[in-house]
Design a protein around this motif. Sequence first.
Motif, mmCIF file in Angstrom:
data_model
loop_
_atom_site.group_PDB
_atom_site.id
_atom_site.type_symbol
_atom_site.label_atom_id
_atom_site.label_comp_id
_atom_site.label_asym_id
_atom_site.label_seq_id
_atom_site.Cartn_x
_atom_site.Cartn_y
_atom_site.Cartn_z
ATOM 1 N N CYS A 205 0.834 -1.202 0.000
ATOM 2 C CA CYS A 205 0.000 0.000 0.000
ATOM 3 C C CYS A 205 0.870 1.253 0.000
ATOM 4 O O CYS A 205 1.819 1.355 0.774
ATOM 5 C CB CYS A 205 -0.922 0.030 1.218
ATOM 6 N N GLN A 206 0.501 2.198 -0.853
ATOM 7 C CA GLN A 206 1.152 3.499 -0.879
ATOM 8 C C GLN A 206 0.069 4.569 -0.807
ATOM 9 O O GLN A 206 -0.885 4.554 -1.594
ATOM 10 C CB GLN A 206 1.971 3.682 -2.151
ATOM 11 N N ALA A 207 0.214 5.486 0.126
ATOM 12 C CA ALA A 207 -0.786 6.546 0.305
ATOM 13 C C ALA A 207 -0.282 7.853 -0.280
ATOM 14 O O ALA A 207 0.914 8.142 -0.263
ATOM 15 C CB ALA A 207 -1.111 6.725 1.778
ATOM 16 N N SER A 208 -1.216 8.654 -0.807
ATOM 17 C CA SER A 208 -0.892 9.989 -1.306
ATOM 18 C C SER A 208 -1.990 10.941 -0.875
ATOM 19 O O SER A 208 -3.125 10.529 -0.593
ATOM 20 C CB SER A 208 -0.761 9.980 -2.838
ATOM 21 N N PHE A 209 -1.663 12.226 -0.822
ATOM 22 C CA PHE A 209 -2.626 13.209 -0.342
ATOM 23 C C PHE A 209 -2.482 14.479 -1.164
ATOM 24 O O PHE A 209 -1.511 15.216 -1.028
ATOM 25 C CB PHE A 209 -2.374 13.503 1.141
ATOM 26 N N LEU A 210 -3.447 14.711 -2.060
ATOM 27 C CA LEU A 210 -3.507 15.958 -2.811
ATOM 28 C C LEU A 210 -4.807 16.654 -2.412
ATOM 29 O O LEU A 210 -4.915 17.193 -1.326
ATOM 30 C CB LEU A 210 -3.422 15.664 -4.309
ATOM 31 N N SER A 211 -5.808 16.667 -3.300
ATOM 32 C CA SER A 211 -7.102 17.218 -2.914
ATOM 33 C C SER A 211 -7.900 16.208 -2.112
ATOM 34 O O SER A 211 -8.854 16.548 -1.420
ATOM 35 C CB SER A 211 -7.892 17.620 -4.167
ATOM 36 N N SER A 212 -7.507 14.929 -2.219
ATOM 37 C CA SER A 212 -8.144 13.854 -1.458
ATOM 38 C C SER A 212 -7.082 12.819 -1.111
ATOM 39 O O SER A 212 -5.975 12.836 -1.643
ATOM 40 C CB SER A 212 -9.279 13.214 -2.269
ATOM 41 N N VAL A 213 -7.441 11.921 -0.204
ATOM 42 C CA VAL A 213 -6.529 10.852 0.179
ATOM 43 C C VAL A 213 -6.730 9.679 -0.769
ATOM 44 O O VAL A 213 -7.857 9.271 -1.041
ATOM 45 C CB VAL A 213 -6.777 10.410 1.630
ATOM 46 N N GLN A 214 -5.631 9.141 -1.267
ATOM 47 C CA GLN A 214 -5.700 7.968 -2.120
ATOM 48 C C GLN A 214 -4.750 6.892 -1.613
ATOM 49 O O GLN A 214 -3.616 7.194 -1.248
ATOM 50 C CB GLN A 214 -5.329 8.304 -3.569
ATOM 51 N N PHE A 215 -5.245 5.662 -1.567
ATOM 52 C CA PHE A 215 -4.401 4.511 -1.309
ATOM 53 C C PHE A 215 -4.258 3.726 -2.597
ATOM 54 O O PHE A 215 -5.252 3.297 -3.186
ATOM 55 C CB PHE A 215 -5.004 3.608 -0.226
ATOM 56 N N HIS A 216 -3.025 3.550 -3.040
ATOM 57 C CA HIS A 216 -2.742 2.686 -4.183
ATOM 58 C C HIS A 216 -2.304 1.338 -3.614
ATOM 59 O O HIS A 216 -1.255 1.248 -2.950
ATOM 60 C CB HIS A 216 -1.663 3.296 -5.065
ATOM 61 N N ILE A 217 -3.099 0.326 -3.853
ATOM 62 C CA ILE A 217 -2.866 -0.991 -3.267
ATOM 63 C C ILE A 217 -2.486 -1.953 -4.386
ATOM 64 O O ILE A 217 -3.309 -2.290 -5.242
ATOM 65 C CB ILE A 217 -4.125 -1.491 -2.530
ATOM 66 N N TRP A 218 -1.227 -2.360 -4.367
ATOM 67 C CA TRP A 218 -0.737 -3.302 -5.366
ATOM 68 C C TRP A 218 -0.851 -4.714 -4.808
ATOM 69 O O TRP A 218 -0.227 -5.049 -3.806
ATOM 70 C CB TRP A 218 0.707 -2.978 -5.733
ATOM 71 N N VAL A 219 -1.666 -5.536 -5.453
ATOM 72 C CA VAL A 219 -1.922 -6.906 -5.002
ATOM 73 C C VAL A 219 -1.244 -7.884 -5.949
ATOM 74 O O VAL A 219 -1.393 -7.784 -7.175
ATOM 75 C CB VAL A 219 -3.435 -7.202 -4.951
ATOM 76 N N MET A 220 -0.483 -8.812 -5.398
ATOM 77 C CA MET A 220 0.096 -9.885 -6.211
ATOM 78 C C MET A 220 -0.956 -10.987 -6.327
ATOM 79 O O MET A 220 -1.137 -11.794 -5.415
ATOM 80 C CB MET A 220 1.390 -10.397 -5.569
ATOM 81 N N LYS A 221 -1.684 -10.993 -7.423
ATOM 82 C CA LYS A 221 -2.816 -11.898 -7.597
ATOM 83 C C LYS A 221 -2.396 -13.362 -7.503
ATOM 84 O O LYS A 221 -3.126 -14.200 -6.984
ATOM 85 C CB LYS A 221 -3.502 -11.646 -8.949
ATOM 86 N N GLU A 222 -1.222 -13.673 -8.026
ATOM 87 C CA GLU A 222 -0.680 -15.028 -7.944
ATOM 88 C C GLU A 222 0.652 -14.942 -7.227
ATOM 89 O O GLU A 222 1.613 -14.387 -7.756
ATOM 90 C CB GLU A 222 -0.520 -15.635 -9.340
ATOM 91 N N TYR A 223 0.688 -15.467 -6.027
ATOM 92 C CA TYR A 223 1.873 -15.298 -5.186
ATOM 93 C C TYR A 223 3.140 -15.783 -5.901
ATOM 94 O O TYR A 223 3.190 -16.889 -6.448
ATOM 95 C CB TYR A 223 1.708 -16.052 -3.866
ATOM 96 N N GLY A 224 4.161 -14.920 -5.896
ATOM 97 C CA GLY A 224 5.452 -15.254 -6.481
ATOM 98 C C GLY A 224 5.584 -14.934 -7.952
ATOM 99 O O GLY A 224 6.681 -14.998 -8.494
ATOM 100 N N VAL A 225 4.463 -14.572 -8.588
ATOM 101 C CA VAL A 225 4.489 -14.251 -10.023
ATOM 102 C C VAL A 225 4.497 -12.735 -10.173
ATOM 103 O O VAL A 225 3.496 -12.059 -9.940
ATOM 104 C CB VAL A 225 3.275 -14.856 -10.760
#
Length: 376
Positions: free
Chosen positions: A267-287
Motif C-alpha cells: 500500500c502506498q498513500a498519497s494526499f492531494l485534494s483527497s486521500v488515495q491509497f494505491h494498493i498493489w496486489v500480487m494476484k498469484e503469489y510469487g508471479v
Amino acid sequence: MSDFLPEDLIQEILFKLPIKSLVRCTSLCRTWNSLIKSPAFISKHLQRTDHQSLFLLRLYSKEREEQYSLRLDNQDFNEHMQLHFPFESFESYFHVIGSCNGLICLAKVIRRFTVSFIFWNPLIQKYVNIEPRILGHLYSFVGFGYDSRANDYKLIRMVNSQKSKFLSENFPKMELYSLNEGSWRSIPQTAPLRYDTDQHFSSAFLNGVVHWIANRADQHEGIHNVVLGFDMSDEIFLEIALPSCLDNVRPSCLSLLVYKESSISVCQASFLSSVQFHIWVMKEYGVVESWNQLVLTFGAQGEGIPRALGIRKEELLMEKKRGWIVSGDLESQQVRDLRIWGEPFHTFIGSYLESLVLLDKSNATSYGYNSNGLAA
C-alpha cells in the motif's frame, strides 16, 4: 468414558470444544492430559476447517496500557474477547512482530534496545521468554513465522552494529531462534547481505515465508525497493520484484500486508485534494507479472494521511492521524468509522487463529491457571 469409546471418537468430540474447555480437560485424567498435550493432537486441532475467523487487535492507551482483544470478522469489527496482558510494561514498550497459529510474537523494548522476545498464546495462558544473544536497536529487523516441514515456530533477526553507507559492505549478524530447539543459532553468510529496511518490526508472514519491504543495493542498478523474503523451512532468503513505480519510493511510505491469506499486497498513500491509497496486489503469489493495482479514494478530512493496518475481505483497515480506526471498502469506496481508538502509530491488527500451541512445551511459563487447569 474413555473405556467405552474409541480414541478416534474421543478426539473428534474434544476437537469441538473451546480452547479453555480443552485446557480444563487436561486435569480430568492422565489419558486426556497426554492426548490433548500431544504434538499430534495440537497439530490436528490446527488443521480443523471450522475455525472462527478472528482478528487480533492491539491498542495502546493514553495511560500507557497494553490492550489486546480478539475481534470478529463482521461489518462492525465487534469485540469477541478481551485478552489479559500479563507482562510488565512500566519502563518498557512492546512491539507486535506478528501472529501465527494463535502464537503472538512480541519484542520488548527499553530505550530503543530490544531486551527480549516473547512467544505468547493468550488463550491457554502460556508464554516463552527469549533472551537475544545480540543486543541491537536501530539497525536490526526481525520476522516471525511457522516452519510447516518441522512443525516449528521460528524468529529470524538481523543486526547491524554499525551501518555502512554502502550496502555492499554490510555484513549483519543473523540469528535464528527455534521453538523446538529452544535456542538461537547463527545463520552463516558467504557474501554481503545487500538489503536494508527502516521498517524494523514490520513484516508479513505467508506461505511459509516472512516478508519485508527492503532496499536492495546493486552495483549496476543502484538502490531500489524489493520485497525481501526468508523461507522458514529452507532457511534461505528470496527476493520478489515490486512494480517499477515503487522502485524508488521511500520504504517508510509503503505498507506490506497479507491479502486474503493467499498473497501479499503493498500500500502506498498519497494526499492531494483527497486521500488515495494505491494498493498493489500480487494476484498469484510469487508471479511478478501478476501485480494488480486497486485504488481507494476518500475526501480530505483534515487529519493527514492514514496508516494502513490490514486488509480483510474487500476492506482496507486504516488508522487516522489522531488514532481512530476506519474501514474503507475497495469496491464502493465508502469509509466507515469503526469507533475504535488507540494512541497513534501503536495499533496492530492481524488475523488470529485459536490454538493449543505451547501447551506441550515444558519450557513455557503458565499464568492465570491453578493446578486444576481452572482460572485462578
